[in-house]
Motif scaffolding. Structure first.
Motif, PDB file in Angstrom:
ATOM      1  N   TYR A 157       0.797  -1.213   0.000  1.00  0.00           N
ATOM      2  CA  TYR A 157       0.000   0.000   0.000  1.00  0.00           C
ATOM      3  C   TYR A 157       0.834   1.269   0.000  1.00  0.00           C
ATOM      4  O   TYR A 157       1.839   1.382   0.713  1.00  0.00           O
ATOM      5  CB  TYR A 157      -0.925   0.025   1.224  1.00  0.00           C
TER       6      TYR A 157
ATOM      7  N   SER B  24       1.784  12.072   0.535  1.00  0.00           N
ATOM      8  CA  SER B  24       1.672  10.637   0.296  1.00  0.00           C
ATOM      9  C   SER B  24       3.060  10.052   0.072  1.00  0.00           C
ATOM     10  O   SER B  24       4.024  10.776  -0.228  1.00  0.00           O
ATOM     11  CB  SER B  24       0.772  10.340  -0.903  1.00  0.00           C
TER      12      SER B  24
ATOM     13  N   LYS C  98       5.017   6.346  -1.516  1.00  0.00           N
ATOM     14  CA  LYS C  98       4.927   5.065  -2.196  1.00  0.00           C
ATOM     15  C   LYS C  98       5.299   3.940  -1.245  1.00  0.00           C
ATOM     16  O   LYS C  98       5.938   4.167  -0.212  1.00  0.00           O
ATOM     17  CB  LYS C  98       5.872   5.088  -3.403  1.00  0.00           C
TER      18      LYS C  98
ATOM     19  N   GLY D  16      -3.843   3.066   0.531  1.00  0.00           N
ATOM     20  CA  GLY D  16      -4.464   2.811  -0.754  1.00  0.00           C
ATOM     21  C   GLY D  16      -3.514   2.119  -1.701  1.00  0.00           C
ATOM     22  O   GLY D  16      -2.303   2.141  -1.501  1.00  0.00           O
TER      23      GLY D  16
ATOM     24  N   MET E 182      -3.276   2.825  -5.107  1.00  0.00           N
ATOM     25  CA  MET E 182      -2.762   3.706  -6.150  1.00  0.00           C
ATOM     26  C   MET E 182      -1.833   4.764  -5.560  1.00  0.00           C
ATOM     27  O   MET E 182      -2.057   5.248  -4.452  1.00  0.00           O
ATOM     28  CB  MET E 182      -3.936   4.397  -6.858  1.00  0.00           C
TER      29      MET E 182
ATOM     30  N   SER F 242       0.262   8.345  -7.042  1.00  0.00           N
ATOM     31  CA  SER F 242       0.663   9.223  -8.132  1.00  0.00           C
ATOM     32  C   SER F 242       1.753  10.145  -7.631  1.00  0.00           C
ATOM     33  O   SER F 242       1.583  10.836  -6.636  1.00  0.00           O
ATOM     34  CB  SER F 242      -0.516  10.068  -8.621  1.00  0.00           C
TER      35      SER F 242
ATOM     36  N   PRO G  63      -2.085  13.501  -2.529  1.00  0.00           N
ATOM     37  CA  PRO G  63      -3.078  12.414  -2.529  1.00  0.00           C
ATOM     38  C   PRO G  63      -4.504  12.925  -2.666  1.00  0.00           C
ATOM     39  O   PRO G  63      -4.830  14.036  -2.258  1.00  0.00           O
ATOM     40  CB  PRO G  63      -2.869  11.748  -1.165  1.00  0.00           C
TER      41      PRO G  63
ATOM     42  N   SER H 173      -8.621  11.682  -1.960  1.00  0.00           N
ATOM     43  CA  SER H 173      -9.329  10.784  -1.038  1.00  0.00           C
ATOM     44  C   SER H 173      -9.810   9.495  -1.687  1.00  0.00           C
ATOM     45  O   SER H 173      -9.696   8.414  -1.099  1.00  0.00           O
ATOM     46  CB  SER H 173     -10.531  11.507  -0.421  1.00  0.00           C
ATOM     47  N   TYR H 174     -10.342   9.585  -2.902  1.00  0.00           N
ATOM     48  CA  TYR H 174     -11.002   8.426  -3.502  1.00  0.00           C
ATOM     49  C   TYR H 174     -10.028   7.292  -3.812  1.00  0.00           C
ATOM     50  O   TYR H 174     -10.446   6.159  -4.036  1.00  0.00           O
ATOM     51  CB  TYR H 174     -11.786   8.824  -4.754  1.00  0.00           C
ATOM     52  N   GLN H 175      -8.750   7.563  -3.796  1.00  0.00           N
ATOM     53  CA  GLN H 175      -7.761   6.509  -4.077  1.00  0.00           C
ATOM     54  C   GLN H 175      -7.329   5.770  -2.819  1.00  0.00           C
ATOM     55  O   GLN H 175      -6.487   4.882  -2.895  1.00  0.00           O
ATOM     56  CB  GLN H 175      -6.549   7.108  -4.781  1.00  0.00           C
ATOM     57  N   TYR H 176      -7.893   6.134  -1.679  1.00  0.00           N
ATOM     58  CA  TYR H 176      -7.474   5.508  -0.424  1.00  0.00           C
ATOM     59  C   TYR H 176      -8.637   4.776   0.203  1.00  0.00           C
ATOM     60  O   TYR H 176      -9.724   5.343   0.390  1.00  0.00           O
ATOM     61  CB  TYR H 176      -6.867   6.565   0.508  1.00  0.00           C
ATOM     62  N   LYS H 177      -8.369   3.526   0.580  1.00  0.00           N
ATOM     63  CA  LYS H 177      -9.453   2.636   1.017  1.00  0.00           C
ATOM     64  C   LYS H 177      -9.604   2.573   2.528  1.00  0.00           C
ATOM     65  O   LYS H 177     -10.712   2.513   3.043  1.00  0.00           O
ATOM     66  CB  LYS H 177      -9.198   1.229   0.464  1.00  0.00           C
TER      67      LYS H 177
END
Length: 126
Positions: free
Chosen positions: A32, A50, A52, A99, A101, A103, A108, A110-114
């Motif tokens: 993640y 964010s 990697k 998350g 994904m 980039s 970051p 929000s919608y890319q983090y679960k």
């Protein structure tokens, strides 16, 4: 069950420093990307920084560049945010998120983090 727990928030004077930590369990940490978000009262949630899975690539919001540093310890399943030269406008609830994904071209979103924590409050007095 995934658990995300932030800590390290508090009250600090402008110009001071805080170090936030985020401990995560229930998933393979190195699968993640991790991120910090913040939300002040009456404002939208903002992506702060964010990192990697490898820790090699990081991103920052323009508002915190040069003052905040994100890092991770994959051996400890822990994410950090070192915050220096804090300003009153940094006052917010800070959230840790995981998350798939990542980039490297933008902060970051929000919608890319679960998976999300409950947040830790940071208050900077002037």
């Amino acid at each position: 069950q995934v658990q995300v727990v932030e800590s390290g928030g508090g009250l600090v004077q402008a110009g001071g420093s805080l170090r936030l930590s985020c401990s995560i369990s229930g998933l393979t940490f190195t699968d993640y990307a991790m991120a910090w978000f913040r939300q002040a009262p009456g404002k939208e949630r903002e992506g702060v920084s964010s990192i990697k899975w490898s820790g090699i690539s990081t991103t920052y919001a323009d508002s915190v560049k040069g003052r905040f540093t994100i890092s991770r310890d994959n051996a400890k399943n822990t994410l950090y945010l070192q915050m220096n030269s804090l300003k009153p406008e940094d006052t917010a609830m800070y959230y840790c998120a995981a998350g798939i994904m990542f980039s490297e071209y933008r902060p970051p979103v929000s919608y890319q983090y679960k998976y999300w924590g409950q947040g830790t409050q940071v208050t900077v007095s002037s």
